[in-house]
Design an enzyme around this catalytic site. Structure first.
Site, PDB file in Angstrom:
ATOM      1  N   GLY A 137      -9.425  10.719  19.519  1.00  8.40           N
ATOM      2  CA  GLY A 137      -9.710   9.860  20.337  1.00  8.40           C
ATOM      3  C   GLY A 137     -11.310  10.040  20.876  1.00  8.40           C
ATOM      4  O   GLY A 137     -11.880  10.894  20.680  1.00  8.40           O
TER       5      GLY A 137
ATOM      6  N   LYS B 292     -14.665   3.923  19.035  1.00  6.44           N
ATOM      7  CA  LYS B 292     -13.971   2.826  18.218  1.00  6.44           C
ATOM      8  C   LYS B 292     -14.583   1.530  19.146  1.00  6.44           C
ATOM      9  O   LYS B 292     -14.727   0.500  18.165  1.00  6.44           O
ATOM     10  CB  LYS B 292     -12.568   2.927  18.184  1.00  6.44           C
ATOM     11  CG  LYS B 292     -11.935   4.172  17.552  1.00  6.44           C
ATOM     12  CD  LYS B 292     -10.631   4.274  17.529  1.00  6.44           C
ATOM     13  CE  LYS B 292     -10.258   4.704  18.810  1.00  6.44           C
ATOM     14  NZ  LYS B 292     -10.494   5.867  19.370  1.00  6.44           N
TER      15      LYS B 292
ATOM     16  N   ALA C  76      -5.856   4.127  26.806  1.00  2.00           N
ATOM     17  CA  ALA C  76      -7.120   3.962  26.299  1.00  2.00           C
ATOM     18  C   ALA C  76      -8.322   3.368  26.947  1.00  2.00           C
ATOM     19  O   ALA C  76      -8.149   2.731  28.232  1.00  2.00           O
ATOM     20  CB  ALA C  76      -6.977   2.966  25.125  1.00  2.00           C
ATOM     21  N   GLY C  77      -9.610   3.887  26.493  1.00  5.21           N
ATOM     22  CA  GLY C  77     -10.732   3.458  27.101  1.00  5.21           C
ATOM     23  C   GLY C  77     -11.711   3.238  26.300  1.00  5.21           C
ATOM     24  O   GLY C  77     -12.190   4.302  25.762  1.00  5.21           O
TER      25      GLY C  77
ATOM     26  N   ARG D 174      16.161   1.534  24.236  1.00  8.96           N
ATOM     27  CA  ARG D 174      16.493   0.056  24.109  1.00  8.96           C
ATOM     28  C   ARG D 174      16.895  -0.293  25.877  1.00  8.96           C
ATOM     29  O   ARG D 174      17.713  -1.109  26.212  1.00  8.96           O
ATOM     30  CB  ARG D 174      17.975  -0.087  23.651  1.00  8.96           C
ATOM     31  CG  ARG D 174      17.511   0.138  21.804  1.00  8.96           C
ATOM     32  CD  ARG D 174      18.823  -0.061  21.141  1.00  8.96           C
ATOM     33  NE  ARG D 174      19.940   0.866  21.423  1.00  8.96           N
ATOM     34  CZ  ARG D 174      19.829   2.089  21.164  1.00  8.96           C
ATOM     35  NH1 ARG D 174      18.901   2.519  20.271  1.00  8.96           N
ATOM     36  NH2 ARG D 174      21.043   2.897  21.477  1.00  8.96           N
TER      37      ARG D 174
ATOM     38  N   THR E 110      -0.182  11.496  22.025  1.00 10.78           N
ATOM     39  CA  THR E 110       0.303  10.271  22.939  1.00 10.78           C
ATOM     40  C   THR E 110       1.589   9.820  22.287  1.00 10.78           C
ATOM     41  O   THR E 110       2.298  10.432  21.405  1.00 10.78           O
ATOM     42  CB  THR E 110      -0.846   9.113  22.496  1.00 10.78           C
ATOM     43  OG1 THR E 110      -0.727   8.015  23.571  1.00 10.78           O
ATOM     44  CG2 THR E 110      -0.721   8.713  21.125  1.00 10.78           C
TER      45      THR E 110
ATOM     46  N   THR F 145      -9.905   8.322  32.498  1.00 10.60           N
ATOM     47  CA  THR F 145      -9.832   9.180  33.816  1.00 10.60           C
ATOM     48  C   THR F 145     -11.246   9.984  34.114  1.00 10.60           C
ATOM     49  O   THR F 145     -10.902  10.232  35.401  1.00 10.60           O
ATOM     50  CB  THR F 145      -8.977  10.523  33.190  1.00 10.60           C
ATOM     51  OG1 THR F 145      -9.553  11.216  32.190  1.00 10.60           O
ATOM     52  CG2 THR F 145      -7.736   9.887  32.582  1.00 10.60           C
TER      53      THR F 145
ATOM     54  N   LYS G 297     -22.701   8.935  17.382  1.00  8.40           N
ATOM     55  CA  LYS G 297     -23.017   9.955  18.097  1.00  8.40           C
ATOM     56  C   LYS G 297     -23.943  11.029  17.138  1.00  8.40           C
ATOM     57  O   LYS G 297     -23.924  12.040  17.638  1.00  8.40           O
ATOM     58  CB  LYS G 297     -22.130  10.724  19.066  1.00  8.40           C
ATOM     59  CG  LYS G 297     -21.693   9.829  20.175  1.00  8.40           C
ATOM     60  CD  LYS G 297     -21.197  10.473  21.304  1.00  8.40           C
ATOM     61  CE  LYS G 297     -20.769   9.587  22.460  1.00  8.40           C
ATOM     62  NZ  LYS G 297     -20.513  10.298  23.849  1.00  8.40           N
TER      63      LYS G 297
ATOM     64  N   ASP H 142     -26.953  11.152  17.119  1.00  5.98           N
ATOM     65  CA  ASP H 142     -28.144  11.556  17.835  1.00  5.98           C
ATOM     66  C   ASP H 142     -27.822  12.834  18.695  1.00  5.98           C
ATOM     67  O   ASP H 142     -28.815  13.652  18.956  1.00  5.98           O
ATOM     68  CB  ASP H 142     -28.629  10.409  18.756  1.00  5.98           C
ATOM     69  CG  ASP H 142     -27.598   9.920  19.644  1.00  5.98           C
ATOM     70  OD1 ASP H 142     -26.217   9.389  19.135  1.00  5.98           O
ATOM     71  OD2 ASP H 142     -27.622   9.871  21.010  1.00  5.98           O
TER      72      ASP H 142
ATOM     73  N   GLY I   6     -26.331   5.989  19.279  1.00  7.06           N
ATOM     74  CA  GLY I   6     -26.679   5.733  20.927  1.00  7.06           C
ATOM     75  C   GLY I   6     -25.579   4.630  21.264  1.00  7.06           C
ATOM     76  O   GLY I   6     -24.905   4.068  20.474  1.00  7.06           O
TER      77      GLY I   6
END
Length: 429
Positions: A12, A16, A39-40, A143, A239, A301, A331, A333, A415
């Protein structure tokens, strides 16, 4: 069909959100198919940072339709707050944001159970976000869940909550020693949530099939990463949903024949948030460099991310279980300025060299990575119009990655800004 699934190929936090944001101008529909507000996805639009937890990253493009699929677990309060922020940023999203009527609803009881379990686990804690995601998926599988179709019907909502909340209350109070939210208070607050979300909730699978029949281009946006998948990740430090590409089908309501390509997103190094084995983790000056230069802090978080060299054993695993057709490398860079760069090409376990990720987490915790080292680079990627414009050592690094994982690199990100990327192969021909 003009479709592509975008999935995380590591633990993660691979970037994305930015990749989906970059590719969205080529698409008509973006679908989020699993996970929840744990998710963040962090996007930088001009000088403004936008963090999305539930709404697909494509929402920032005003002509694109966005769907939250049935595989997502929806926190109504978080969703409404996010809708408000998106409204303020790009104008009203009602009419182009749709939520599946089959998506399950996160209740305050699920969040309380999540938090109490982590607190009681002590050193054995998983490292969850405390957003109630796992307990909601548990209720779904047992259920005993609440779906959005019931959330928007006041009478059915009250009936359903009076059926399922006593068990959750008993878990909180008798097993975990907590204080359970009141049943009637929960019914009232969720009636209000249902009223406000009613215009967004519909049969998203039907809308998606109509779009596919019309020849529209569709992006499926995953959350978390392959190494956190419930089946294929580093269990139990995972997860609670299917994060691999197959989840795009079950989590949105299409069959596997609808998927044309799968693009994995990976950093040029590795990071992990929370507990669990991390074979290439670095605790030296290089690890600090990656953490600081990469601004490695969780979007959801704020937790500091653990950093290490890229792990090609884990990445090859992601290639296999997702059926990757291309890799977006982010990433790049962050590695600039290092004298040399390492990549884990195999593991050593019990005196033997292995090429795959062990199923047992205690075995994974004992592996020693076997590294291949390549020269670092000092030049910047900015201004590059093609692969040939990149610093020669970086070109060599990319070639080695492609050879070792047997998947082409189709996009580079170097970047947080939208323009800081280089497309090496178009997504939709």
């Amino acid at each position: 069909m003009n479709t592509a699934v975008i999935v995380g190929a590591q633990w993660g936090d691979e970037g994305k959100g930015k990749i989906v944001d970059l590719l969205t101008p080529q698409a008509d529909v973006v679908v989020r198919f699993q996970g929840g507000a744990n998710a963040g996805h962090t996007l930088l639009v001009g000088e403004r940072k936008v963090v999305l937890h539930l709404i697909p990253s494509g929402i920032l493009h005003p002509t694109v339709e966005c769907l939250i699929g049935n595989g997502v677990v929806l926190d109504p309060a978080a969703c409404l707050e996010e809708i408000g922020r998106c409204d303020a940023l790009v104008g009203k999203v009602q009419g182009r944001l749709w939520i599946s009527e089959q998506a399950h609803v996160v209740l305050p009881h699920h969040r309380e159970i999540d938090t109490l379990r982590e607190r009681l686990a002590g050193e054995r804690k998983i490292g969850t976000t405390g957003r109630g995601i796992g307990p909601t998926y548990e209720a779904k599988a047992a259920r005993r869940g609440l779906r959005c179709a019931e959330l928007i019907d006041p009478d059915q909502l009250a009936k359903r909550l009076r059926e399922i909340l006593p068990d959750l209350n008993a878990t909180i109070e008798k097993l975990l020693g907590g204080v359970a939210p009141g049943i009637e208070a929960t019914i009232e607050s969720y009636r209000q949530f249902g009223h406000r979300l009613r215009p967004f909730i519909t049969d998203t699978a039907a809308r998606l099939h109509s779009a596919l029949r019309a020849g529209k281009r569709v992006l499926f946006e995953g959350a978390q990463g392959t190494a956190l998948d419930l089946d294929h990740g580093t269990y139990p430090y995972v997860t609670s949903s299917t994060t691999v590409a197959a989840g795009a089908c079950s989590g949105s309501g299409v069959g596997p024949t609808a998927i044309r390509q799968v693009i994995g997103v990976a950093k040029a190094y590795s990071t992990r948030v929370g507990s669990g084995p991390f074979p290439t983790e670095l605790t030296d000056d290089v690890g600090v460099h990656l953490q600081q230069r990469g601004a490695e802090f969780g979007a959801t978080t704020g937790r500091v991310r653990r950093c290490g060299w890229i792990d090609l054993v884990a990445l090859r695993h992601a290639v296999r279980v997702n059926g990757l057709t291309g890799l977006a490398l982010s990433k790049v860079d962050v590695l600039e300025g290092l004298e040399s760069v390492k990549m884990a090409v195999a593991y050593q376990l019990h005196g033997h060299q292995i090429q795959t990720v062990p199923a047992r987490v205690d075995h994974l915790a004992r592996v020693q990575p076997i590294y291949e080292e390549v020269p670092g680079w000092t030049g910047s990627c900015h201004g590059a119009q093609s692969r040939a414009d990149l610093p020669p050592p970086l070109q060599h690094y990319l070639e080695r990655l492609e050879t070792l994982i047997e998947v082409p690199i189709v996009l580079l990100s170097f970047g947080p800004e939208r323009e800081e990327h280089l497309v090496l192969r178009p997504l939709f021909e």
